[in-house]
Design a protein around this motif. Sequence first.
Motif, mmCIF file in Angstrom:
data_model
loop_
_atom_site.group_PDB
_atom_site.id
_atom_site.type_symbol
_atom_site.label_atom_id
_atom_site.label_comp_id
_atom_site.label_asym_id
_atom_site.label_seq_id
_atom_site.Cartn_x
_atom_site.Cartn_y
_atom_site.Cartn_z
ATOM 1 N N ASP A 190 0.851 -1.185 0.000
ATOM 2 C CA ASP A 190 0.000 0.000 0.000
ATOM 3 C C ASP A 190 0.891 1.240 0.000
ATOM 4 O OD1 ASP A 190 -2.495 1.568 0.481
ATOM 5 O OD2 ASP A 190 -1.461 2.022 2.364
ATOM 6 N N PRO A 191 0.731 2.154 -0.960
ATOM 7 C CA PRO A 191 1.671 3.281 -1.071
ATOM 8 C C PRO A 191 1.633 4.247 0.106
ATOM 9 C CG PRO A 191 -0.181 3.531 -2.596
ATOM 10 C CD PRO A 191 -0.277 2.158 -2.027
ATOM 11 N N LEU A 192 0.496 4.364 0.782
ATOM 12 C CA LEU A 192 0.403 5.318 1.889
ATOM 13 C C LEU A 192 1.030 4.766 3.160
ATOM 14 C CD1 LEU A 192 -0.645 7.943 3.194
ATOM 15 C CD2 LEU A 192 -2.802 6.739 3.636
ATOM 16 N N THR A 193 0.604 3.590 3.581
ATOM 17 C CA THR A 193 1.028 3.048 4.877
ATOM 18 C C THR A 193 2.264 2.165 4.788
ATOM 19 O OG1 THR A 193 -0.385 1.108 4.624
ATOM 20 C CG2 THR A 193 -1.359 3.072 5.641
ATOM 21 N N GLN A 194 2.633 1.759 3.569
ATOM 22 C CA GLN A 194 3.745 0.822 3.342
ATOM 23 C C GLN A 194 3.489 -0.550 3.965
ATOM 24 O OE1 GLN A 194 6.483 1.460 1.208
ATOM 25 N NE2 GLN A 194 4.993 3.074 0.758
ATOM 26 N N LEU A 195 2.246 -0.844 4.273
ATOM 27 C CA LEU A 195 1.868 -2.191 4.688
ATOM 28 C C LEU A 195 1.580 -3.030 3.437
ATOM 29 C CD1 LEU A 195 -0.645 -1.426 7.591
ATOM 30 C CD2 LEU A 195 1.752 -2.138 7.820
ATOM 31 N N HIS A 196 1.425 -4.342 3.636
ATOM 32 C CA HIS A 196 0.969 -5.173 2.527
ATOM 33 C C HIS A 196 -0.416 -4.713 2.085
ATOM 34 C CE1 HIS A 196 4.372 -7.681 3.043
ATOM 35 N NE2 HIS A 196 3.971 -8.264 4.154
ATOM 36 N N ASN A 197 -0.715 -4.902 0.802
ATOM 37 C CA ASN A 197 -2.044 -4.541 0.317
ATOM 38 C C ASN A 197 -2.979 -5.751 0.338
ATOM 39 O OD1 ASN A 197 -1.283 -6.059 -1.906
ATOM 40 N ND2 ASN A 197 -0.899 -4.295 -3.220
ATOM 41 N N ARG A 198 -4.215 -5.516 -0.061
ATOM 42 C CA ARG A 198 -5.252 -6.544 0.025
ATOM 43 C C ARG A 198 -4.900 -7.776 -0.812
ATOM 44 N NH1 ARG A 198 -11.154 -5.267 0.824
ATOM 45 N NH2 ARG A 198 -12.292 -7.216 0.496
ATOM 46 N N ARG A 199 -4.402 -7.538 -2.012
ATOM 47 C CA ARG A 199 -4.078 -8.645 -2.900
ATOM 48 C C ARG A 199 -3.007 -9.550 -2.305
ATOM 49 N NH1 ARG A 199 -1.699 -7.407 -8.829
ATOM 50 N NH2 ARG A 199 0.098 -8.746 -8.545
ATOM 51 N N PHE A 200 -1.955 -8.941 -1.783
ATOM 52 C CA PHE A 200 -0.860 -9.737 -1.225
ATOM 53 C C PHE A 200 -1.316 -10.524 -0.004
ATOM 54 C CE2 PHE A 200 2.634 -10.300 1.750
ATOM 55 C CZ PHE A 200 3.589 -10.912 0.953
ATOM 56 N N VAL A 201 -2.032 -9.867 0.903
ATOM 57 C CA VAL A 201 -2.397 -10.552 2.142
ATOM 58 C C VAL A 201 -3.391 -11.674 1.881
ATOM 59 C CG1 VAL A 201 -4.392 -9.148 2.877
ATOM 60 C CG2 VAL A 201 -2.837 -10.092 4.590
ATOM 61 N N MET A 202 -4.195 -11.558 0.823
ATOM 62 C CA MET A 202 -5.096 -12.660 0.489
ATOM 63 C C MET A 202 -4.320 -13.872 -0.015
ATOM 64 S SD MET A 202 -8.171 -12.251 1.326
ATOM 65 C CE MET A 202 -8.945 -13.558 0.374
ATOM 66 N N ASP A 203 -3.253 -13.634 -0.775
ATOM 67 C CA ASP A 203 -2.403 -14.746 -1.198
ATOM 68 C C ASP A 203 -1.791 -15.441 0.018
ATOM 69 O OD1 ASP A 203 -2.920 -14.252 -3.854
ATOM 70 O OD2 ASP A 203 -1.105 -13.063 -4.182
ATOM 71 N N VAL A 204 -1.330 -14.629 0.972
ATOM 72 C CA VAL A 204 -0.752 -15.193 2.196
ATOM 73 C C VAL A 204 -1.814 -15.967 2.971
ATOM 74 C CG1 VAL A 204 0.305 -14.635 4.423
ATOM 75 C CG2 VAL A 204 1.018 -13.414 2.353
ATOM 76 N N ALA A 205 -3.009 -15.406 3.061
ATOM 77 C CA ALA A 205 -4.084 -16.055 3.805
ATOM 78 C C ALA A 205 -4.420 -17.424 3.217
ATOM 79 C CB ALA A 205 -5.326 -15.164 3.816
ATOM 80 N N HIS A 206 -4.452 -17.524 1.896
ATOM 81 C CA HIS A 206 -4.752 -18.810 1.265
ATOM 82 C C HIS A 206 -3.626 -19.812 1.519
ATOM 83 C CE1 HIS A 206 -8.498 -17.766 -0.653
ATOM 84 N NE2 HIS A 206 -7.963 -16.693 -1.220
ATOM 85 N N ARG A 207 -2.377 -19.348 1.523
ATOM 86 C CA ARG A 207 -1.267 -20.258 1.833
ATOM 87 C C ARG A 207 -1.364 -20.752 3.278
ATOM 88 N NH1 ARG A 207 1.966 -16.498 -1.114
ATOM 89 N NH2 ARG A 207 2.811 -15.657 0.833
ATOM 90 N N GLU A 208 -1.673 -19.844 4.199
ATOM 91 C CA GLU A 208 -1.804 -20.239 5.601
ATOM 92 C C GLU A 208 -3.001 -21.173 5.800
ATOM 93 O OE1 GLU A 208 0.272 -19.753 7.910
ATOM 94 O OE2 GLU A 208 1.599 -18.293 6.983
ATOM 95 N N ALA A 209 -4.062 -20.962 5.029
ATOM 96 C CA ALA A 209 -5.217 -21.861 5.117
ATOM 97 C C ALA A 209 -4.838 -23.257 4.659
ATOM 98 C CB ALA A 209 -6.370 -21.312 4.277
ATOM 99 N N ALA A 210 -3.985 -23.350 3.622
ATOM 100 C CA ALA A 210 -3.533 -24.659 3.149
ATOM 101 C C ALA A 210 -2.690 -25.352 4.220
ATOM 102 C CB ALA A 210 -2.732 -24.498 1.862
ATOM 103 N N ILE A 211 -1.860 -24.573 4.933
ATOM 104 C CA ILE A 211 -1.067 -25.145 6.028
ATOM 105 C C ILE A 211 -1.993 -25.651 7.136
ATOM 106 C CG2 ILE A 211 0.592 -24.582 7.855
ATOM 107 C CD1 ILE A 211 1.884 -22.605 5.904
ATOM 108 N N PHE A 212 -3.040 -24.885 7.441
ATOM 109 C CA PHE A 212 -4.023 -25.307 8.456
ATOM 110 C C PHE A 212 -4.703 -26.613 8.054
ATOM 111 C CE2 PHE A 212 -8.596 -25.180 9.549
ATOM 112 C CZ PHE A 212 -8.482 -25.389 10.923
ATOM 113 N N ALA A 213 -5.036 -26.723 6.760
ATOM 114 C CA ALA A 213 -5.710 -27.935 6.292
ATOM 115 C C ALA A 213 -4.797 -29.155 6.393
ATOM 116 C CB ALA A 213 -6.186 -27.743 4.855
ATOM 117 N N ARG A 214 -3.481 -28.965 6.179
ATOM 118 C CA ARG A 214 -2.551 -30.097 6.219
ATOM 119 C C ARG A 214 -2.128 -30.467 7.634
ATOM 120 N NH1 ARG A 214 0.050 -27.174 2.075
ATOM 121 N NH2 ARG A 214 1.683 -26.631 3.568
#
Length: 333
Positions: free
Chosen positions: A173-197
């Motif tokens: 995100d250009p204002l806050t320099q945090l991750h943006n929505r698109r990136f964090v959703m990719d991370v969330a799906h990866r973490e969900a896959a880890i939870f499932a395994r």
Amino acid sequence: MMSVICVVASLAHIAFLSLLVSAGATSLAWVNVGSVFLYGLAYVLVQRRVLVWALNLIAGEIFLHGVLASWTLGLEAGFQFYILLIIPVGMLTDFMRLRLRALTALAAGVVYMALDYWLKGHQPPHPLAAQTAQGLYYFNLAVTLVILGFLAFIYQRLVGQAQARLQHLACTDPLTQLHNRRFVMDVAHREAAIFARSGQPLALIVADVDHFKRINDEHGHEVGDAVLTAIAAVLRTEVREVDHVARWGGEEFLVLLPGTSEREAQVVADRLRRAIEQIRPSADCGPGGLSMTLGMSVLQPGETIAQALARADKALYQGKQSGRNRVILASPA
């Protein structure tokens, strides 16, 4: 890149001086002295960011010196190889128009071929001994290949840096320099896959700044942006390195807490809420502190990330309805 070329070329011309004098090519030796001066001037221009003039000096010197040295000492000395360096140097620059760069590269190729055609069998004014000419030929060839390798390395490095910058812009995100929505959703799906395994828990916190519209309306968007930046910095410092904080949209933030149980996530969420209360806005914001309402959920077996987020978002809405500045745990799926 241009600074290194200026330094290397100056040292090479200084090294050639004694050889040229011993070969009786004193006029060409004086040309070398002038070349060292031109590369020194080009180096100064590069440091002052006058890049177009610096490149013109470098290209002009290579053209003239390559032609003069080839005519004076013959093609057997190998000075014509340096003319080929104009092609990658010219094409790698990004501060000149593409048409001009292409014309410069074309001119270098034409001059090189013209020298090779017209000077074959030419008797140079200052011919070198066969052994000296052969040694100089392979030395100039080796230097040309080293410089080409260096240019390829610089190009690869620049491309890598550009790709890294583009990736950062795409994920940040250009204002806050945090991750943006698109990136964090990719991370969330990866973490969900880890939870499932493996069953490693994943907690999600959706946080919204209370009465943010009022800050924008009463004090302007510049103050509102400063508030969001301050909140982002606090959120990032209050979580672990393995956690992810993202700007979810507007005045909303999303926090992912991998490997965090429901009880641990509640502790983290309340710590975040209290940390936001400690932010003291500037005088422009008027009296009163900041606060956030946070909705929290923990991913359940068989649940998707979208469903867990929807539960957290519903909990956030309940917190807003019940008075704000609180943490609400989402109902089970």
